[in-house]
Write an enzyme that holds these catalytic residues in place. Structure first.
Site, PDB file in Angstrom:
ATOM      1  N   LYS A 118       0.864  -1.194   0.000  1.00  0.00           N
ATOM      2  CA  LYS A 118       0.000   0.000   0.000  1.00  0.00           C
ATOM      3  C   LYS A 118       0.887   1.225   0.000  1.00  0.00           C
ATOM      4  O   LYS A 118       2.032   1.176   0.452  1.00  0.00           O
ATOM      5  CB  LYS A 118      -0.894   0.018   1.248  1.00  0.00           C
ATOM      6  CG  LYS A 118      -2.127   0.885   1.110  1.00  0.00           C
ATOM      7  CD  LYS A 118      -3.253   0.154   0.417  1.00  0.00           C
ATOM      8  CE  LYS A 118      -4.484   1.022   0.250  1.00  0.00           C
ATOM      9  NZ  LYS A 118      -5.655   0.238  -0.187  1.00  0.00           N
TER      10      LYS A 118
HETATM   11  P1  NAD Z   1     -13.141   7.769  -2.720  1.00  0.00           P
HETATM   12  O1  NAD Z   1     -12.159   8.829  -2.458  1.00  0.00           O
HETATM   13  O2  NAD Z   1     -13.650   7.576  -4.106  1.00  0.00           O
HETATM   14  O3  NAD Z   1     -14.438   7.980  -1.766  1.00  0.00           O
HETATM   15  C1  NAD Z   1     -14.326   8.103  -0.378  1.00  0.00           C
HETATM   16  C2  NAD Z   1     -15.705   8.506   0.161  1.00  0.00           C
HETATM   17  O4  NAD Z   1     -15.663   8.534   1.576  1.00  0.00           O
HETATM   18  C3  NAD Z   1     -16.150   9.884  -0.298  1.00  0.00           C
HETATM   19  O5  NAD Z   1     -17.538   9.854  -0.593  1.00  0.00           O
HETATM   20  C4  NAD Z   1     -15.896  10.756   0.937  1.00  0.00           C
HETATM   21  O6  NAD Z   1     -16.734  11.901   0.997  1.00  0.00           O
HETATM   22  C5  NAD Z   1     -16.242   9.769   2.033  1.00  0.00           C
HETATM   23  N1  NAD Z   1     -15.669  10.145   3.327  1.00  0.00           N
HETATM   24  C6  NAD Z   1     -14.414  10.573   3.602  1.00  0.00           C
HETATM   25  N2  NAD Z   1     -14.304  10.866   4.910  1.00  0.00           N
HETATM   26  C7  NAD Z   1     -15.517  10.611   5.460  1.00  0.00           C
HETATM   27  C8  NAD Z   1     -16.045  10.730   6.773  1.00  0.00           C
HETATM   28  N3  NAD Z   1     -15.275  11.154   7.784  1.00  0.00           N
HETATM   29  N4  NAD Z   1     -17.334  10.382   6.978  1.00  0.00           N
HETATM   30  C9  NAD Z   1     -18.102   9.942   5.971  1.00  0.00           C
HETATM   31  N5  NAD Z   1     -17.679   9.819   4.702  1.00  0.00           N
HETATM   32  C10 NAD Z   1     -16.390  10.151   4.466  1.00  0.00           C
HETATM   33  O7  NAD Z   1     -12.503   6.423  -2.137  1.00  0.00           O
HETATM   34  P2  NAD Z   1     -12.869   4.920  -2.504  1.00  0.00           P
HETATM   35  O8  NAD Z   1     -11.919   4.456  -3.540  1.00  0.00           O
HETATM   36  O9  NAD Z   1     -14.346   4.810  -2.720  1.00  0.00           O
HETATM   37  O10 NAD Z   1     -12.445   4.186  -1.157  1.00  0.00           O
HETATM   38  C11 NAD Z   1     -13.319   4.105  -0.028  1.00  0.00           C
HETATM   39  C12 NAD Z   1     -12.848   2.981   0.875  1.00  0.00           C
HETATM   40  O11 NAD Z   1     -12.842   1.751   0.139  1.00  0.00           O
HETATM   41  C13 NAD Z   1     -11.421   3.121   1.429  1.00  0.00           C
HETATM   42  O12 NAD Z   1     -11.371   2.538   2.702  1.00  0.00           O
HETATM   43  C14 NAD Z   1     -10.598   2.290   0.471  1.00  0.00           C
HETATM   44  O13 NAD Z   1      -9.384   1.849   1.034  1.00  0.00           O
HETATM   45  C15 NAD Z   1     -11.549   1.150   0.213  1.00  0.00           C
HETATM   46  N6  NAD Z   1     -11.302   0.396  -1.016  1.00  0.00           N
HETATM   47  C16 NAD Z   1     -11.287   0.997  -2.227  1.00  0.00           C
HETATM   48  C17 NAD Z   1     -11.071   0.241  -3.367  1.00  0.00           C
HETATM   49  C18 NAD Z   1     -11.119   0.849  -4.741  1.00  0.00           C
HETATM   50  O14 NAD Z   1     -11.073   0.081  -5.726  1.00  0.00           O
HETATM   51  N7  NAD Z   1     -11.240   2.150  -4.894  1.00  0.00           N
HETATM   52  C19 NAD Z   1     -10.832  -1.138  -3.266  1.00  0.00           C
HETATM   53  C20 NAD Z   1     -10.866  -1.744  -2.002  1.00  0.00           C
HETATM   54  C21 NAD Z   1     -11.101  -0.957  -0.879  1.00  0.00           C
END
Ligand code: NAD
Length: 428
Positions: A118
């Site tokens: 990561k």
């Molecule tokens: P992103 O940046 O596209 O979206 C993140 C979302 O979380 C946004 O809507 C933001 O407003 C919201 N957010 C941030 N802080 C917040 C808070 N304090 N309270 C409520 N909402 C809040 O990110 P993503 O890619 O969707 O990733 C989200 C999660 O999923 C992370 O934990 C990431 O590690 C995990 N993840 C992502 C992927 C991927 O393919 N993108 C894969 C596996 C896991």
């Protein structure tokens, strides 16, 4: 459990952050592991490599600003490192360590041939211009160049990083290599060696796992009430897929606030509104609610798709859901896990629920290496099979050993990693 002996001297016991959650999860799985693998367990509590870099960039106003960057390779026993890159002001070494460790377990749970890694930069990207963001990405790619490569470590998007960031990253690496190397990152634009289906893959995996869990609980998805925390790549795709399957997305929360409609929000309209105004508040046919109300909404399914440590001792007692699907990494603290267990709320753990993203990243990497691209249908059919098989294996282990889904997923993942470690043996 006293983890003192497992804490390296470069860490502070008081600020372990999500790494502490991960260590507790390893403690909880240990009693269920194959005894022959126990001499190797400590491997899981020590990241193989952690690189901290200084990233200096020239801002648009001429000032030179410095940012902290990280790349951690937690374990490479089963293949090259794989894991996303996060741009966030709260990124720390211990957070990146935990995220890299969860990647190790997750890649083993869905059985893709990767280790866990990561990366992240401690920055608020919203405060940078697009040109500054490009310079930051390129300098970071250059600084961690010594660790990455299509057969060494393959980054991908995470919070606040997207297809454009991956394109800059790939370009920087390729320029330094003197050849176009699309397989160095995944989550790229489709026109640049990206994969069809990658954009929705994590949300789709969350959806597939939840459908499987609902089937076991005799719960119909059509008509089910769903709440979603995080409305980015993962949360928005999951919300859309649930709505398309006839579920009612009754509440959404992101960093700007929470909205609710007991008859179901129009997910596509909410997305349009969020893009146009930068906020959830005022989305069509919605009322704004407080954060506590979001957590206590009466729903069948809660999708946590924002950040770590969101479901804690404080709000776990408020949650009125039958299933929690962890789209985010590490959203539930170990203390909250016990409360949810007591309240008979089924948690589909992150290392399973959000593995759809890395699964289609694996497809993307395979397509890049073979220079042969698949149709979206082929991708989704293969994703569906891998997710359902992984779900079935974890469900079966949880039932037969009478343990939490999280512990069962860790048994499966850790045993695969430790078997590889044992077979490879120690050098010298
Ligand atoms: P992103 O940046 O596209 O979206 C993140 C979302 O979380 C946004 O809507 C933001 O407003 C919201 N957010 C941030 N802080 C917040 C808070 N304090 N309270 C409520 N909402 C809040 O990110 P993503 O890619 O969707 O990733 C989200 C999660 O999923 C992370 O934990 C990431 O590690 C995990 N993840 C992502 C992927 C991927 O393919 N993108 C894969 C596996 C896991």
């Amino acid at each position: 459990m006293d983890n003192t002996s497992k804490i390296s001297s470069y860490l502070s016991r008081e600020s372990l952050g999500p790494w502490e959650t991960y260590l507790v999860q390893i403690d909880r799985v240990e009693p269920y592991l194959d005894k022959a693998l126990l001499p190797w367990v400590e491997t899981l509590t020590r990241p193989k490599r952690s690189l901290i870099v200084d990233i200096p960039i020239r801002l648009d106003n001429g000032v030179i600003a410095h940012y902290e960057g990280y790349r951690v390779q937690h374990n490479l026993s089963r293949g090259p490192g794989k894991g996303g890159i996060r741009f966030h002001p709260e990124v720390t070494l211990t957070e990146v360590m935990a995220l890299s460790a969860w990647m190790t377990i997750k890649n083993a749970v869905v059985n893709v041939p990767y280790g866990g890694a990561k990366g992240g930069i401690r920055v608020d990207p919203k405060k940078l211009s697009i040109e500054e963001l490009e310079r930051l990405t390129r300098r970071y790619a250059s600084e961690i160049n010594i660790l990455i490569g299509p057969d060494k470590d393959i980054p991908a998007p995470d919070i606040n990083t997207n297809e454009q960031v991956m394109a800059w990253f790939m370009d920087t690496y390729s320029v330094n290599q003197g050849k176009t190397t699309t397989g160095v990152v995944t989550g790229k634009p489709v026109s640049l060696g990206g994969s069809l289906g990658r954009h929705d893959a994590t949300g789709r995996g969350v959806f597939i796992c939840t459908v499987e869990a609902a089937r076991h609980l005799d719960m119909a998805i059509a008509g089910a009430r769903v709440s979603i925390q995080g409305f980015g790549n993962v949360g928005e795709a999951a919300a859309r897929l649930f709505a398309d399957a006839g579920a009612k997305v009754v509440a959404i929360q992101d960093e700007t606030g929470s909205i609710h409609n007991q008859h179901g929000l129009d997910v596509r309209q909410v997305r349009q509104h969020r893009l146009a105004t930068g906020s959830l508040a005022g989305a069509p046919d919605s009322e704004t609610i407080a954060s506590d109300q979001f957590w206590s909404c009466e729903v069948d399914i809660l999708v946590a798709a924002a950040l770590e440590n969101q479901i804690t001792e404080k709000n776990a007692p408020l949650i009125r859901a039958r299933i929690i699907a962890e789209g985010a990494n590490g959203p539930t603290t170990p203390a909250a896990d016990l409360i949810l267990q007591e309240r008979n709320i089924l948690v589909i753990p992150d290392v399973l629920a959000n593995a759809g993203g890395v699964t289609v990243s694996y497809f993307e990497w395979v397509q890049d290496i073979s220079a042969f691209f698949w149709s979206e249908d082929e991708i989704n059919v293969r994703l569906d099979k891998i997710m359902r098989d992984a779900f079935a294996a974890v469900w079966e282990a949880a039932q037969s050993k009478n343990i939490l889904m999280r512990t069962a997923a860790f048994v499966l993942g850790c045993e695969r990693v430790l078997q590889a470690r044992k077979l490879r043996g120690l050098y010298p």
